[in-house]
Design a protein around this motif. Structure first.
Motif, PDB file in Angstrom:
ATOM      1  N   TYR A  12       0.889  -0.976   0.342  1.00 17.09           N
ATOM      2  CA  TYR A  12       0.095  -0.319   0.232  1.00 17.09           C
ATOM      3  C   TYR A  12       0.953   1.368   0.098  1.00 17.09           C
ATOM      4  CZ  TYR A  12      -3.337  -3.624   1.735  1.00 17.09           C
ATOM      5  OH  TYR A  12      -4.890  -4.581   1.544  1.00 17.09           O
ATOM      6  N   ASN A  13       0.673   2.242  -0.611  1.00 16.33           N
ATOM      7  CA  ASN A  13       1.291   3.726  -1.059  1.00 16.33           C
ATOM      8  C   ASN A  13       0.925   5.037   0.239  1.00 16.33           C
ATOM      9  OD1 ASN A  13      -0.757   4.741  -1.626  1.00 16.33           O
ATOM     10  ND2 ASN A  13      -0.210   5.422  -3.873  1.00 16.33           N
ATOM     11  N   LEU A  14       1.795   5.961   0.207  1.00 17.65           N
ATOM     12  CA  LEU A  14       1.563   6.564   0.818  1.00 17.65           C
ATOM     13  C   LEU A  14       0.070   7.103   1.750  1.00 17.65           C
ATOM     14  CD1 LEU A  14       3.223   8.619   3.057  1.00 17.65           C
ATOM     15  CD2 LEU A  14       3.557   9.931   1.348  1.00 17.65           C
ATOM     16  N   ASP A  15      -0.499   7.415   0.431  1.00 17.45           N
ATOM     17  CA  ASP A  15      -1.520   7.919   0.174  1.00 17.45           C
ATOM     18  C   ASP A  15      -2.518   7.121   1.507  1.00 17.45           C
ATOM     19  OD1 ASP A  15      -1.284  10.029  -0.785  1.00 17.45           O
ATOM     20  OD2 ASP A  15      -1.722   9.325  -2.440  1.00 17.45           O
ATOM     21  N   ALA A  16      -2.390   5.541   1.495  1.00 14.40           N
ATOM     22  CA  ALA A  16      -2.789   4.804   1.880  1.00 14.40           C
ATOM     23  C   ALA A  16      -2.963   4.444   3.667  1.00 14.40           C
ATOM     24  CB  ALA A  16      -3.768   3.714   1.207  1.00 14.40           C
ATOM     25  N   ILE A  17      -1.574   4.674   3.802  1.00 15.14           N
ATOM     26  CA  ILE A  17      -0.438   4.689   4.952  1.00 15.14           C
ATOM     27  C   ILE A  17      -1.245   5.900   5.650  1.00 15.14           C
ATOM     28  CG2 ILE A  17       1.261   4.438   6.604  1.00 15.14           C
ATOM     29  CD1 ILE A  17       2.776   3.462   3.994  1.00 15.14           C
ATOM     30  N   LEU A  18      -1.795   6.875   5.117  1.00 12.40           N
ATOM     31  CA  LEU A  18      -2.027   8.233   6.402  1.00 12.40           C
ATOM     32  C   LEU A  18      -3.281   8.182   6.469  1.00 12.40           C
ATOM     33  CD1 LEU A  18      -0.252  10.930   4.448  1.00 12.40           C
ATOM     34  CD2 LEU A  18       0.656   9.635   6.249  1.00 12.40           C
ATOM     35  N   ALA A  19      -4.151   7.447   5.640  1.00  9.49           N
ATOM     36  CA  ALA A  19      -5.562   7.102   5.872  1.00  9.49           C
ATOM     37  C   ALA A  19      -5.838   6.373   6.607  1.00  9.49           C
ATOM     38  CB  ALA A  19      -6.334   6.097   4.289  1.00  9.49           C
ATOM     39  N   VAL A  20      -5.109   5.104   6.598  1.00 11.04           N
ATOM     40  CA  VAL A  20      -5.042   4.381   8.464  1.00 11.04           C
ATOM     41  C   VAL A  20      -5.139   4.906   9.282  1.00 11.04           C
ATOM     42  CG1 VAL A  20      -4.062   2.185   9.584  1.00 11.04           C
ATOM     43  CG2 VAL A  20      -4.761   2.053   6.942  1.00 11.04           C
ATOM     44  N   GLY A  21      -3.330   5.738   9.519  1.00  2.00           N
ATOM     45  CA  GLY A  21      -2.932   6.633  10.796  1.00  2.00           C
ATOM     46  C   GLY A  21      -4.057   7.258  11.013  1.00  2.00           C
ATOM     47  N   SER A  22      -5.207   8.533  10.195  1.00  2.00           N
ATOM     48  CA  SER A  22      -5.842   9.156  10.730  1.00  2.00           C
ATOM     49  C   SER A  22      -6.749   8.551  10.896  1.00  2.00           C
ATOM     50  CB  SER A  22      -6.518   9.953   9.053  1.00  2.00           C
ATOM     51  OG  SER A  22      -6.996   9.565   8.031  1.00  2.00           O
ATOM     52  N   ARG A  23      -7.190   7.362  10.854  1.00  2.00           N
ATOM     53  CA  ARG A  23      -8.352   6.021  11.451  1.00  2.00           C
ATOM     54  C   ARG A  23      -8.008   6.004  12.863  1.00  2.00           C
ATOM     55  NH1 ARG A  23     -10.041   6.529   6.104  1.00  2.00           N
ATOM     56  NH2 ARG A  23     -12.270   6.651   5.900  1.00  2.00           N
ATOM     57  N   VAL A  24      -6.551   5.709  13.100  1.00  2.00           N
ATOM     58  CA  VAL A  24      -6.741   4.544  14.610  1.00  2.00           C
ATOM     59  C   VAL A  24      -5.811   5.921  15.541  1.00  2.00           C
ATOM     60  CG1 VAL A  24      -5.246   3.126  13.132  1.00  2.00           C
ATOM     61  CG2 VAL A  24      -3.659   4.318  13.188  1.00  2.00           C
ATOM     62  N   LYS A  25      -5.758   7.392  14.854  1.00  2.00           N
ATOM     63  CA  LYS A  25      -5.645   8.581  15.320  1.00  2.00           C
ATOM     64  C   LYS A  25      -4.380   8.413  16.331  1.00  2.00           C
ATOM     65  CE  LYS A  25     -10.092  10.570  16.031  1.00  2.00           C
ATOM     66  NZ  LYS A  25     -10.605   9.269  15.266  1.00  2.00           N
TER      67      LYS A  25
END
Length: 363
Positions: free
Chosen positions: A125-138
């Motif tokens: 998964y690329n950076l956009d997907a990684i950051l999308a997960v990061g925003s959800r796990v807070k």
């Protein structure tokens, strides 16, 4: 640079399998692919995110301005399990925040399984997907990772590489390792003679890139470096070390298990690691002398430079190239290398065929 698995690897495997099938009707294409799986993997630049108790290597795609990670790496990054990461990714795709096609790619990863290397194709998964997960796990690591990732990508775009400065400041062994890697790159065949040329252009008073005199100068400099390493000229190295019966034809410094004819014609590829180190030291002695001349605004003719380099090598107890003796042997050497390469190709092709025939049929 990371490249998506677009089928070229599978196509390569199918072409090999077709050849094997022609020789042995019972061979399955999947079996032939497995035989070559490890050798057919992709190498990508890596960057390490290290903070607190975690240390994760991410694939860097400088051209695409992104990073790549497996689902397990994302889970390790944010301190969650892979099921949770999978749920967050599914939600991000369902909500249209990111596109599945644009943020995923299948890349080979080599693992050690049962004491042997095995290549597995794993979804990344690329950076956009990684950051999308990061925003959800807070997770507070989300911000730290984003800042690190953008810095790494910027450094790759500007410099072509990125450094972990904090680690280098605190780890002398890492600094030494990096210095040795940079020196190895600096003295790569192409880089070495490009730098020699650049220095000579600046210091030589009679430089003419089209003259026979300058071409002769560079040929002699090449042999001075080879002689400093093993007391042989480039032609002598090729004539005595190119051997079809040996692994990789006797080459030691190039990493491709299937060397090309161009690889076989490069004398430096036959030098041992110890000889490469000696050649690097000779290069250091040359560049210290020439760069000192440049800094002081001094010039010399190419003939004077050759004589001075002999003096520098003698002072540093580096073997001095005595000059050319005997007949001109380049045509003989070219013919020898071509013959040995053709024999090597025939031998290794037969070995691959024999290995394929020994594979058990698929069940």
């Amino acid at each position: 640079m990371v490249q998506k698995n677009n089928g070229s690897k599978r196509g390569f495997g199918r072409r090999i399998a077709d050849g094997v099938r022609a020789a042995s009707d019972g061979m399955r294409s999947a079996t032939a692919n497995a035989l070559r799986g490890v050798a057919d993997r992709i190498e990508v630049p890596r960057a390490t995110f290290e903070i607190a108790d975690i240390k994760i290597d991410f694939g860097v795609d400088a051209a695409g301005n992104t990073l790549w990670a497996t689902q397990q790496q994302i889970a390790d990054l944010f301190g969650r399990n892979t099921d949770t990461v999978g749920e967050h990714l599914a939600n991000a795709y369902a909500e249209g925040e990111i596109s599945r096609e644009a943020t995923t790619g299948d890349f080979p990863v080599v693992r050690i399984e049962g004491g042997r290397e095995v290549a597995r194709t794993i979804k990344h998964y690329n950076l956009d997907a990684i950051l999308a997960v990061g925003s959800r796990v807070k997770s507070p690591r989300g911000t730290q990772f984003r800042q690190w990732a953008f810095r790494i990508l910027k450094e790759y775009v500007v410099n072509g590489y990125a450094l972990n400065e904090e680690r280098l400041r605190n780890d002398p062994a890492a600094v030494q390792s990096l210095a040795e890697q940079v020196r190895a790159i600096r003295y790569d065949e192409k880089n070495l003679y490009a730098r020699v040329r650049d220095c000579v252009v600046l210091v030589s008073s009679d430089y003419d890139g089209t003259s026979d005199q300058v071409r002769s100068f560079f040929a002699r400099m090449q042999d001075k470096f080879h002689f400093a390493a093993c007391e042989q000229t480039a032609q002598q190295i090729l004539l005595t070390r190119a051997d079809a019966t040996k692994d990789r034809m006797g080459m030691t410094t190039q990493l491709n298990n299937r060397p090309t004819l161009a690889d076989a014609r490069i004398a430096k590829n036959y030098l041992s690691p110890e000889e490469i180190k000696l050649q690097m030291l000779a290069g250091d002695a040359f560049f210290v002398y020439v760069e000192n001349m440049i800094a002081r605004g001094r010039t010399a003719t190419t003939a004077q430079l050759l004589a001075k380099i002999d003096e520098v090598f003698k002072f540093n107890e580096i073997p001095e190239f005595p000059g050319y003796v005997g007949p001109y042997i380049k045509p003989q050497v070219d013919a020898h290398v071509k013959t040995q390469y053709d024999l090597f190709r025939a031998r290794t092709a037969q070995e691959r065929y024999d290995d394929a025939r020994r594979l058990p049929p698929s069940v």
